[in-house]
Design a protein around this motif. Structure first.
Motif, PDB file in Angstrom:
ATOM      1  N   GLY A   2      38.098  38.309  37.918  1.00  0.00           N
ATOM      2  CA  GLY A   2      38.911  39.519  37.825  1.00  0.00           C
ATOM      3  C   GLY A   2      39.686  39.807  39.095  1.00  0.00           C
ATOM      4  O   GLY A   2      40.864  40.159  39.047  1.00  0.00           O
ATOM      5  N   ARG A   3      39.022  39.635  40.218  1.00  0.00           N
ATOM      6  CA  ARG A   3      39.697  39.877  41.498  1.00  0.00           C
ATOM      7  C   ARG A   3      40.809  38.861  41.732  1.00  0.00           C
ATOM      8  O   ARG A   3      41.904  39.201  42.163  1.00  0.00           O
ATOM      9  CB  ARG A   3      38.674  39.827  42.628  1.00  0.00           C
ATOM     10  N   ALA A   4      40.539  37.596  41.435  1.00  0.00           N
ATOM     11  CA  ALA A   4      41.555  36.548  41.602  1.00  0.00           C
ATOM     12  C   ALA A   4      42.754  36.830  40.704  1.00  0.00           C
ATOM     13  O   ALA A   4      43.901  36.709  41.128  1.00  0.00           O
ATOM     14  CB  ALA A   4      40.966  35.182  41.288  1.00  0.00           C
ATOM     15  N   ALA A   6      43.747  39.698  39.578  1.00  0.00           N
ATOM     16  CA  ALA A   6      44.467  40.867  40.095  1.00  0.00           C
ATOM     17  C   ALA A   6      45.307  40.514  41.314  1.00  0.00           C
ATOM     18  O   ALA A   6      46.432  40.998  41.461  1.00  0.00           O
ATOM     19  CB  ALA A   6      43.478  41.980  40.437  1.00  0.00           C
ATOM     20  N   ILE A   7      44.779  39.649  42.180  1.00  0.00           N
ATOM     21  CA  ILE A   7      45.493  39.278  43.399  1.00  0.00           C
ATOM     22  C   ILE A   7      46.830  38.632  43.067  1.00  0.00           C
ATOM     23  O   ILE A   7      47.846  38.923  43.697  1.00  0.00           O
ATOM     24  CB  ILE A   7      44.635  38.325  44.264  1.00  0.00           C
ATOM     25  N   HIS A  12      42.978  36.959  32.932  1.00  0.00           N
ATOM     26  CA  HIS A  12      41.841  36.049  33.018  1.00  0.00           C
ATOM     27  C   HIS A  12      42.134  34.788  32.211  1.00  0.00           C
ATOM     28  O   HIS A  12      41.780  33.686  32.633  1.00  0.00           O
ATOM     29  CB  HIS A  12      40.577  36.718  32.478  1.00  0.00           C
ATOM     30  N   HIS A  33      29.675  33.121  38.233  1.00  0.00           N
ATOM     31  CA  HIS A  33      31.023  33.640  38.439  1.00  0.00           C
ATOM     32  C   HIS A  33      31.921  32.571  39.049  1.00  0.00           C
ATOM     33  O   HIS A  33      31.491  31.782  39.894  1.00  0.00           O
ATOM     34  CB  HIS A  33      30.992  34.870  39.363  1.00  0.00           C
ATOM     35  N   ARG A  35      34.596  31.073  41.491  1.00  0.00           N
ATOM     36  CA  ARG A  35      34.993  31.317  42.872  1.00  0.00           C
ATOM     37  C   ARG A  35      36.213  30.455  43.167  1.00  0.00           C
ATOM     38  O   ARG A  35      36.145  29.233  43.112  1.00  0.00           O
ATOM     39  CB  ARG A  35      33.867  30.948  43.841  1.00  0.00           C
ATOM     40  N   TYR A  36      37.324  31.110  43.479  1.00  0.00           N
ATOM     41  CA  TYR A  36      38.582  30.414  43.731  1.00  0.00           C
ATOM     42  C   TYR A  36      38.852  30.304  45.223  1.00  0.00           C
ATOM     43  O   TYR A  36      38.678  31.272  45.964  1.00  0.00           O
ATOM     44  CB  TYR A  36      39.746  31.154  43.058  1.00  0.00           C
ATOM     45  N   ARG A  38      41.498  29.708  48.496  1.00  0.00           N
ATOM     46  CA  ARG A  38      42.868  30.177  48.772  1.00  0.00           C
ATOM     47  C   ARG A  38      43.888  29.179  48.232  1.00  0.00           C
ATOM     48  O   ARG A  38      44.926  29.565  47.706  1.00  0.00           O
ATOM     49  CB  ARG A  38      43.058  30.375  50.274  1.00  0.00           C
TER      50      ARG A  38
END
Length: 86
Positions: A2-4, A6-7, A12, A33, A35-36, A38
């Protein structure tokens, strides 16, 4: 995820499809979860940019893959040339 999402301003599902198309392969936390890195976020943002311009997602992934291959080849050429000078 979700955070990725949104960034970079995507859904999703968009990130899942990038994984399905093998553009990115996020690691998984102990809780499962995604994890992406950079680098993966930059690739996803580039895919979004191409898609926003009307490029189909599959084609965008191929373009990005080819861009990465070209960049790596150019780096190898630079390294080889610098070795010749030394």
């Amino acid at each position: 995820m979700g955070r990725a999402a949104a960034i970079i301003g995507v859904s999703h599902d968009f990130l899942r499809r990038l994984g399905d198309l093998k553009l990115i392969s996020p690691l998984r936390s102990d809780g499962g979860h995604r994890r992406y890195s950079r680098h993966q976020l930059r690739l996803a943002a580039r895919a979004r940019e191409l898609c926003d311009r009307g490029t189909p997602l599959e084609a965008a992934c191929r373009i990005i893959d080819l861009e990465d291959q070209l960049e790596a080849a150019q780096g190898t050429i630079r390294d080889l040339r610098s070795e010749e000078i030394d």
